[in-house]
Motif scaffolding. Structure first.
Motif, short mmCIF file in Angstrom:
data_model
loop_
_atom_site.label_atom_id
_atom_site.label_comp_id
_atom_site.label_asym_id
_atom_site.label_seq_id
_atom_site.Cartn_x
_atom_site.Cartn_y
_atom_site.Cartn_z
N UNK A 52 0.85 -1.19 0.00
CA UNK A 52 0.00 0.00 0.00
C UNK A 52 0.88 1.24 0.00
N UNK A 53 0.40 2.28 -0.63
CA UNK A 53 1.04 3.60 -0.57
C UNK A 53 0.11 4.45 0.28
N UNK A 54 0.63 5.03 1.36
CA UNK A 54 -0.22 5.73 2.31
C UNK A 54 0.23 7.17 2.51
N UNK A 55 -0.69 7.97 3.03
CA UNK A 55 -0.43 9.36 3.35
C UNK A 55 -0.49 9.54 4.86
N UNK A 56 0.48 10.21 5.44
CA UNK A 56 0.44 10.54 6.87
C UNK A 56 -0.39 11.80 7.03
N UNK A 57 -1.44 11.71 7.84
CA UNK A 57 -2.37 12.83 8.02
C UNK A 57 -2.36 13.26 9.49
N UNK A 58 -2.22 14.55 9.70
CA UNK A 58 -2.28 15.11 11.04
C UNK A 58 -3.76 15.33 11.36
N UNK A 59 -4.39 14.33 11.98
CA UNK A 59 -5.83 14.35 12.25
C UNK A 59 -6.25 15.52 13.14
N UNK A 60 -5.33 16.01 13.99
CA UNK A 60 -5.69 17.10 14.89
C UNK A 60 -5.99 18.39 14.14
N UNK A 61 -5.57 18.50 12.89
CA UNK A 61 -5.83 19.69 12.08
C UNK A 61 -7.19 19.63 11.38
N UNK A 62 -7.88 18.51 11.51
CA UNK A 62 -9.19 18.33 10.87
C UNK A 62 -10.30 18.49 11.90
N UNK A 143 -4.45 10.40 23.37
CA UNK A 143 -4.88 11.77 23.59
C UNK A 143 -4.32 12.73 22.55
N UNK A 144 -3.07 12.48 22.12
CA UNK A 144 -2.43 13.35 21.16
C UNK A 144 -1.30 12.60 20.48
N UNK A 145 -1.17 12.76 19.18
CA UNK A 145 -0.06 12.15 18.44
C UNK A 145 0.99 13.22 18.19
N UNK A 146 2.20 12.93 18.61
CA UNK A 146 3.31 13.85 18.38
C UNK A 146 4.10 13.44 17.13
N UNK A 147 4.21 12.13 16.92
CA UNK A 147 4.99 11.63 15.81
C UNK A 147 4.43 10.27 15.40
N UNK A 149 5.03 7.23 12.13
CA UNK A 149 5.74 6.80 10.92
C UNK A 149 6.87 7.74 10.55
N UNK A 150 7.57 8.25 11.55
CA UNK A 150 8.71 9.13 11.30
C UNK A 150 8.35 10.57 11.03
N UNK A 151 7.06 10.89 11.03
CA UNK A 151 6.60 12.25 10.73
C UNK A 151 6.21 12.95 12.03
N UNK A 152 6.81 14.12 12.28
CA UNK A 152 6.49 14.91 13.47
C UNK A 152 5.30 15.80 13.15
N UNK A 153 4.27 15.75 14.00
CA UNK A 153 3.05 16.52 13.76
C UNK A 153 3.03 17.89 14.43
#
Length: 166
Positions: A52-62, A143-147, A149-153
């Motif tokens: 699969x090819x996936x996109x990392x999404x910062x859900x807190x911005x939605x 409660x909150x995702x900071x990072x 899959x290697x991506x800092x949110x």
């Protein structure tokens, strides 16, 4: 298990970094032809290494109010199939995003996503904990995702203060 060439490993490393890299860009980065990269990617997909090819999404911005939980599950393995049979029953639920076999105090780590706390709690009490092989569950809500899959949110604000030295 099939042996994976050095070129394929390098392609995988770069695609992990950014799945949007084109075969032409990958070829330039690796010093090979685009045709070699396309062939490597096709073989990796055919061998089910790339699934699969996936996109990392910062859900807190939605505006979505999704709730994600990690559930520790202790189970009794099934004779002849071990943990695989129960893991398959668990990962087939649509709410389940990931399932991992773990070492340590529990057997499976299950990632579940729901619209709210009540929906996740209902899934755990009505579906997951009622499976015959499940001995116990322990639910942790994220409660909150900071990072991921290697991506800092986190948005980093740079410190614009002047440095003072004595």
């Amino acid at each position: 298990m099939k042996e994976v060439s050095e070129l394929k490993r390098k392609v995988l490393d770069l695609l992990r970094e950014d799945a949007r890299y084109t075969p032409e860009l990958l070829a330039t980065m690796l010093g090979v032809t685009a045709e070699e990269v396309k062939k490597a990617i096709a073989e990796l997909e055919e061998d089910h290494i790339i699934v699969k090819y996936a996109t990392a999404i910062n859900e807190s911005k939605l505006d979505d109010e999704k709730v994600t939980s990690l559930i520790e599950v202790q189970i009794t393995p099934e004779r002849g199939r071990g943990f695989d049979a129960i893991a398959e029953r668990v990962y087939l639920f649509p709410q389940v995003k990931s399932v991992y076999l773990m070492s340590g105090a529990y057997d499976l780590l299950v990632e579940v996503e729901g619209r709210n706390l009540k929906e996740v709690a209902s899934f755990v009490s009505d579906k997951l904990s009622t499976l015959e092989s499940v001995l116990s569950t322990k639910t942790h809500f994220i409660l909150k995702k900071y990072k991921q899959d290697g991506v800092i949110f986190e948005d980093h604000e740079e410190d614009h203060r002047l440095m003072i030295s004595p």
